[in-house]
Design a protein around this motif. Sequence first.
Motif, mmCIF file in Angstrom:
data_model
loop_
_atom_site.group_PDB
_atom_site.id
_atom_site.type_symbol
_atom_site.label_atom_id
_atom_site.label_comp_id
_atom_site.label_asym_id
_atom_site.label_seq_id
_atom_site.Cartn_x
_atom_site.Cartn_y
_atom_site.Cartn_z
ATOM 1 N N ASP A 1 5.074 -33.331 -23.683
ATOM 2 C CA ASP A 1 6.314 -33.064 -22.858
ATOM 3 C C ASP A 1 7.616 -32.539 -23.696
ATOM 4 O O ASP A 1 8.734 -32.910 -23.398
ATOM 5 N N ASN B 1 7.406 -25.518 -21.378
ATOM 6 C CA ASN B 1 8.003 -26.311 -22.355
ATOM 7 C C ASN B 1 8.883 -25.285 -23.363
ATOM 8 O O ASN B 1 9.567 -25.716 -24.372
ATOM 9 N N PRO C 1 4.205 -41.389 -19.461
ATOM 10 C CA PRO C 1 5.031 -40.321 -19.819
ATOM 11 C C PRO C 1 6.130 -40.688 -20.515
ATOM 12 O O PRO C 1 6.770 -41.557 -20.688
ATOM 13 N N SER D 1 11.372 -36.709 -20.886
ATOM 14 C CA SER D 1 10.835 -35.645 -20.005
ATOM 15 C C SER D 1 12.141 -34.974 -19.166
ATOM 16 O O SER D 1 11.918 -33.501 -19.082
ATOM 17 N N THR E 1 13.561 -32.535 -21.480
ATOM 18 C CA THR E 1 12.696 -31.268 -21.514
ATOM 19 C C THR E 1 12.976 -30.132 -20.405
ATOM 20 O O THR E 1 13.104 -29.104 -20.478
ATOM 21 N N ARG E 2 12.908 -30.855 -19.020
ATOM 22 C CA ARG E 2 13.198 -30.103 -17.972
ATOM 23 C C ARG E 2 14.505 -29.479 -17.856
ATOM 24 O O ARG E 2 14.677 -28.284 -17.566
#
Length: 556
Positions: free
Chosen positions: A226, A245, A335, A339, A342-343
């Motif tokens: 991720d 990504n 995970p 994350s 990244t989002r």
Amino acid sequence: MRRHGGKILADQLAIQGVERVFSVPGESFLAALDGLYDVGIPNVVCRHEGGAAMMAEAHAKLTGRPGVLFVTRGPGSCNAASGLHVARQDSTPMVVFVGQIARSDRDREAFQELDYRRFFGPLVKWVAEVDETRRLPEYISRAFHTAQSGRPGPVVLALPEDMLSGFAEVPDIPARVWPEPDPTPAQVAAVLAALDEAQRPLVVVGGPHWSAQAAADLAIFAERHDLPVAVSFRRQDRLDNRHPNYVGDLGVGMNPVLGQRLRDADLVIALGTRLGDTATAGYSLMDPAMQDKRVVHVHPDPDELGRVWRPDPGIALSAPDVVAALARAGGPSAPPRWSAWTRAARADYEAWTAPKPTPGAVRMEEVVTHLSETLPETAVLTNGAGNYAAFLHRYFRYRGPGTQLAPTSGSMGYGFPAAIAAKLARPDAPVVCLAGDGCFQMTLNEMSTAVQHGANIVVIVANNGRYGTIRMHQERKYPGRVSGTDLANPDFPALARAYGGDGVTVTDQAAFPEALAQALAADRPFVIELRLDPEALATGLTLSEARALGEAAKTG
């Protein structure tokens, strides 16, 4: 079998798998032209050595094999230098053959004499002059090895006229067999260990050797961990921009929010890129003198590692080979902690690429958005330099390797010859060149080359009547003092028709989709001239606003 030097040279090119060469002919290498006649390698005859060099460079980018260029001595070689500079900065393999005066006349300043070692030395990986006909296979073999090894780049071989026309009995040298090096388990483990310690990682991708398989491996690696993936300047085709990504490009006109993410990252995984001044905004986002983040650096040239950044670790391998190994290594069991980082980076990219209106009846942000939404997956886009290019960088979503041809060196005039080379290499793919009115006029004489060789490309000319980027900077630094940035332009579609192509002028945005459809269906080069509002800038400011900022800065 005794052969003249031109035949020896041409036979060696055939052994190296050369598909076509680009040239502007000269009497200094007539023997080479004669050799090419025998082996049947197509010779794309160009109108200027600069355009020919850019075509050879673009051909190499698309095929992954060295572009081959022939130019004559003196003025011809000087004209070609701009394309060699592109190849050097873009890490593109090229082998350039330059005609030279007879050996008996050297050091007398003979007609068109030039010391090629001194002239090309700073521009290329290696430059040499072949003094003996029988040594041609040796020099050519080394040239192709050097152009492709480590960090790829251009090499130059000077060919004295009497050497080339001389005869020799000499065996050919087989082409090099290139092994596929694999990273060691320890190298892969070191990259993953760096990830284990990170809170805010950022992958930055660039450099040479990328392919569809490399893009697929990169996507797997990014998905499993991720990771946010950014690309360096004009390397936007390294990963499908629609991938969740992918977070944008670090270069001229970058999203300032992405630039801040580079500044805030505690780990940068640099894959193939040199991570130079363009990607780091003049080293303001990352300072090599005060390196405050960990850099994992993968680059094919061992001399690049540690030259600017302290790598931890540094891996002297081709980035796609390392990415393939990382993709095979699997992913974490839980995970990753980043994350949300990244989002957020992807959301920033989506917001940045939402079209921001500019003034005028024809608007570049809508032109590029339409191209992005309607062109097929196989389309190749080319461009040179200018304010128009920033719209392309921001609003077009590249699909994968081989869909973007653009000079990281910032060379104007590149897009048009690159488009010709792309169409010859991929005749079934749509090829669209975006150029400014200043950029296009630097190499538009190659329209004759496109017509002669059947390259039915589409050229979209952003006509604002000026060197737009330079004018923008001029208004900011010296507001209201316009000098040297206005342009008198021809009727571009009429000029295309004079060469044997076709074209239309678009003065209203609603007419662009139909014009593009007509251009893509044409069986000849087609120019779409966009009449733009001179006030429009890719920065979102107008020229008047840029001037006002300059005035405000002057008054404190």
